[in-house]
Scaffold this motif. Structure first.
Motif, PDB file in Angstrom:
ATOM      1  N   ALA A 140       3.144  66.027 -30.784  1.00 22.56           N
ATOM      2  CA  ALA A 140       3.876  65.252 -31.797  1.00 22.56           C
ATOM      3  C   ALA A 140       2.985  64.988 -33.014  1.00 22.56           C
ATOM      4  N   GLN A 141       1.700  64.705 -32.770  1.00 20.23           N
ATOM      5  CA  GLN A 141       0.745  64.482 -33.871  1.00 20.23           C
ATOM      6  C   GLN A 141       0.609  65.737 -34.718  1.00 20.23           C
ATOM      7  N   GLN A 142       0.427  66.864 -34.055  1.00 16.06           N
ATOM      8  CA  GLN A 142       0.242  68.126 -34.778  1.00 16.06           C
ATOM      9  C   GLN A 142       1.466  68.483 -35.618  1.00 16.06           C
ATOM     10  N   GLN A 143       2.652  68.166 -35.092  1.00 15.31           N
ATOM     11  CA  GLN A 143       3.894  68.487 -35.803  1.00 15.31           C
ATOM     12  C   GLN A 143       4.302  67.370 -36.777  1.00 15.31           C
ATOM     13  N   ARG A 144       3.510  66.292 -36.804  1.00 18.02           N
ATOM     14  CA  ARG A 144       3.758  65.139 -37.681  1.00 18.02           C
ATOM     15  C   ARG A 144       5.175  64.602 -37.499  1.00 18.02           C
ATOM     16  N   LEU A 145       5.533  64.360 -36.238  1.00 18.61           N
ATOM     17  CA  LEU A 145       6.846  63.816 -35.911  1.00 18.61           C
ATOM     18  C   LEU A 145       6.805  62.292 -35.910  1.00 18.61           C
ATOM     19  N   GLY A 146       7.911  61.691 -36.318  1.00 17.22           N
ATOM     20  CA  GLY A 146       8.048  60.239 -36.239  1.00 17.22           C
ATOM     21  C   GLY A 146       6.921  59.489 -36.919  1.00 17.22           C
ATOM     22  N   LEU A 147       6.304  58.587 -36.169  1.00 13.88           N
ATOM     23  CA  LEU A 147       5.238  57.729 -36.728  1.00 13.88           C
ATOM     24  C   LEU A 147       4.016  58.519 -37.158  1.00 13.88           C
ATOM     25  N   TRP A 148       3.875  59.746 -36.694  1.00 11.95           N
ATOM     26  CA  TRP A 148       2.720  60.564 -37.068  1.00 11.95           C
ATOM     27  C   TRP A 148       2.845  61.122 -38.472  1.00 11.95           C
ATOM     28  N   ARG A 149       3.955  60.808 -39.169  1.00  7.68           N
ATOM     29  CA  ARG A 149       4.059  61.161 -40.591  1.00  7.68           C
ATOM     30  C   ARG A 149       3.099  60.316 -41.410  1.00  7.68           C
ATOM     31  N   ASP A 150       2.804  59.101 -40.905  1.00  8.08           N
ATOM     32  CA  ASP A 150       1.798  58.259 -41.562  1.00  8.08           C
ATOM     33  C   ASP A 150       0.416  58.864 -41.326  1.00  8.08           C
ATOM     34  N   THR A 151      -0.443  58.774 -42.324  1.00 15.44           N
ATOM     35  CA  THR A 151      -1.777  59.357 -42.171  1.00 15.44           C
ATOM     36  C   THR A 151      -2.623  58.605 -41.152  1.00 15.44           C
ATOM     37  N   ASN A 152      -2.447  57.292 -41.080  1.00 15.46           N
ATOM     38  CA  ASN A 152      -3.258  56.506 -40.148  1.00 15.46           C
ATOM     39  C   ASN A 152      -2.408  55.383 -39.522  1.00 15.46           C
ATOM     40  N   PRO A 153      -1.481  55.746 -38.608  1.00 14.06           N
ATOM     41  CA  PRO A 153      -0.612  54.720 -38.034  1.00 14.06           C
ATOM     42  C   PRO A 153      -1.394  53.742 -37.154  1.00 14.06           C
ATOM     43  N   THR A 154      -0.983  52.488 -37.178  1.00 11.93           N
ATOM     44  CA  THR A 154      -1.650  51.451 -36.383  1.00 11.93           C
ATOM     45  C   THR A 154      -1.021  51.383 -35.003  1.00 11.93           C
ATOM     46  N   PRO A 155      -1.801  51.583 -33.949  1.00 12.00           N
ATOM     47  CA  PRO A 155      -1.243  51.453 -32.599  1.00 12.00           C
ATOM     48  C   PRO A 155      -0.719  50.036 -32.379  1.00 12.00           C
ATOM     49  N   PRO A 156       0.383  49.894 -31.656  1.00  9.69           N
ATOM     50  CA  PRO A 156       0.992  48.570 -31.495  1.00  9.69           C
ATOM     51  C   PRO A 156       0.090  47.544 -30.822  1.00  9.69           C
ATOM     52  N   TRP A 157      -0.794  47.979 -29.908  1.00 10.45           N
ATOM     53  CA  TRP A 157      -1.679  47.010 -29.249  1.00 10.45           C
ATOM     54  C   TRP A 157      -2.663  46.412 -30.260  1.00 10.45           C
ATOM     55  N   GLU A 158      -3.070  47.206 -31.276  1.00 11.45           N
ATOM     56  CA  GLU A 158      -3.939  46.670 -32.332  1.00 11.45           C
ATOM     57  C   GLU A 158      -3.147  45.763 -33.269  1.00 11.45           C
ATOM     58  N   PHE A 159      -1.909  46.153 -33.557  1.00 14.08           N
ATOM     59  CA  PHE A 159      -1.036  45.345 -34.401  1.00 14.08           C
ATOM     60  C   PHE A 159      -0.798  43.977 -33.757  1.00 14.08           C
ATOM     61  N   ARG A 160      -0.495  43.965 -32.446  1.00 11.79           N
ATOM     62  CA  ARG A 160      -0.260  42.698 -31.734  1.00 11.79           C
ATOM     63  C   ARG A 160      -1.505  41.832 -31.717  1.00 11.79           C
ATOM     64  N   LYS A 161      -2.674  42.467 -31.547  1.00 11.91           N
ATOM     65  CA  LYS A 161      -3.934  41.728 -31.550  1.00 11.91           C
ATOM     66  C   LYS A 161      -4.145  41.064 -32.907  1.00 11.91           C
ATOM     67  N   GLY A 162      -3.883  41.798 -33.985  1.00 12.51           N
ATOM     68  CA  GLY A 162      -4.011  41.244 -35.331  1.00 12.51           C
ATOM     69  C   GLY A 162      -3.054  40.083 -35.557  1.00 12.51           C
ATOM     70  N   GLU A 163      -1.824  40.217 -35.048  1.00 19.11           N
ATOM     71  CA  GLU A 163      -0.834  39.142 -35.184  1.00 19.11           C
ATOM     72  C   GLU A 163      -1.287  37.890 -34.435  1.00 19.11           C
ATOM     73  N   ARG A 164      -1.835  38.093 -33.218  1.00 18.07           N
ATOM     74  CA  ARG A 164      -2.318  36.942 -32.423  1.00 18.07           C
ATOM     75  C   ARG A 164      -3.463  36.232 -33.135  1.00 18.07           C
ATOM     76  N   GLU A 165      -4.397  37.024 -33.689  1.00 17.51           N
ATOM     77  CA  GLU A 165      -5.540  36.432 -34.393  1.00 17.51           C
ATOM     78  C   GLU A 165      -5.083  35.662 -35.625  1.00 17.51           C
ATOM     79  N   LEU A 166      -4.110  36.217 -36.344  1.00 14.72           N
ATOM     80  CA  LEU A 166      -3.577  35.546 -37.531  1.00 14.72           C
ATOM     81  C   LEU A 166      -2.897  34.234 -37.142  1.00 14.72           C
ATOM     82  N   LYS A 167      -2.122  34.284 -36.071  1.00 13.78           N
ATOM     83  CA  LYS A 167      -1.433  33.082 -35.596  1.00 13.78           C
ATOM     84  C   LYS A 167      -2.430  32.015 -35.170  1.00 13.78           C
ATOM     85  N   GLN A 168      -3.485  32.460 -34.473  1.00 17.04           N
ATOM     86  CA  GLN A 168      -4.514  31.527 -34.012  1.00 17.04           C
ATOM     87  C   GLN A 168      -5.219  30.877 -35.209  1.00 17.04           C
ATOM     88  N   THR A 169      -5.536  31.684 -36.214  1.00 15.19           N
ATOM     89  CA  THR A 169      -6.181  31.161 -37.421  1.00 15.19           C
ATOM     90  C   THR A 169      -5.279  30.148 -38.116  1.00 15.19           C
TER      91      THR A 169
END
Length: 199
Positions: A140-169
């Protein structure tokens, strides 16, 4: 002759009952998909009308507020909403959701289809040594399907971690004690308006 006919009827009846019973026994218990919460979480209805929330195993879709989150939800909906599915796996997560592979009646693996089409990552923390799923993601990455159209997509586990840190702050900032400043209170005399002040 009559005896033979009678035994054939019995044999036919036994075979018919065995066939009907055998068919119902081998049919998988299909659960109906009644709700799509997001790309990797669905709700199924059991035969006794119980609603069960299912988290798709081994994959992680973008969060709804992330890029491609709504597209992942729509893909899952198009694939399985209103259809009969069977679940492979019966572990539960800390939220009480059933963790499972979701298989359509025709054998299509919903979890794998999401990765194949670029709407989910292989959730490597919970999908160790699954070379097939890793291969689907790489393709899917090689064919640039779906979210892989973005050059540097953020994995959801990193996104959730960032949201938790922001909420905590934010929580820490709102619970900080206010500095009490000593304010000089005006005396009542200072606030009384006299007739001379009106000019």
């Amino acid at each position: 002759m009559f005896q033979k006919l009678k035994s054939y009827k019995r044999l036919s009846l036994v075979l018919l009952i065995s066939f009907v019973f055998g068919c119902t026994q081998t049919e998988p218990d299909l659960l109906k998909v009644v709700k799509i919460k997001d790309g990797d979480t669905i709700v199924v209805l059991t035969k006794d009308n119980q609603m069960v929330t299912v988290r798709l195993a081994e994959i992680d879709c973008p969060e709804k507020s992330q890029a491609f989150g709504q597209a992942a939800k729509q893909f899952t909906s198009d694939l399985c909403f209103g259809k009969g599915v069977k679940l492979q796996g019966n572990e539960h997560d800390r939220y009480g959701r059933t963790i499972a592979l979701v298989i359509l009646e025709n054998g299509t693996n919903v979890n794998y289809e999401l990765v194949k089409n670029g709407y989910a990552w292989q959730y490597s923390q919970y999908s160790k040594n699954n070379a097939m799923l890793a291969g689907y993601q790489q393709q899917a990455q090689q064919q640039r399907l779906g979210l892989w159209r973005d050059t540097n997509p953020t994995p959801p586990w990193e996104f959730r971690k960032g949201e938790r840190e922001l909420k905590q702050t934010n929580n820490e900032n709102t619970h900080m004690p206010r500095k009490h400043r000593s304010r000089k209170r005006k005396s009542r005399r200072d606030t009384i308006i006299t007739g001379f002040d009106l000019q």
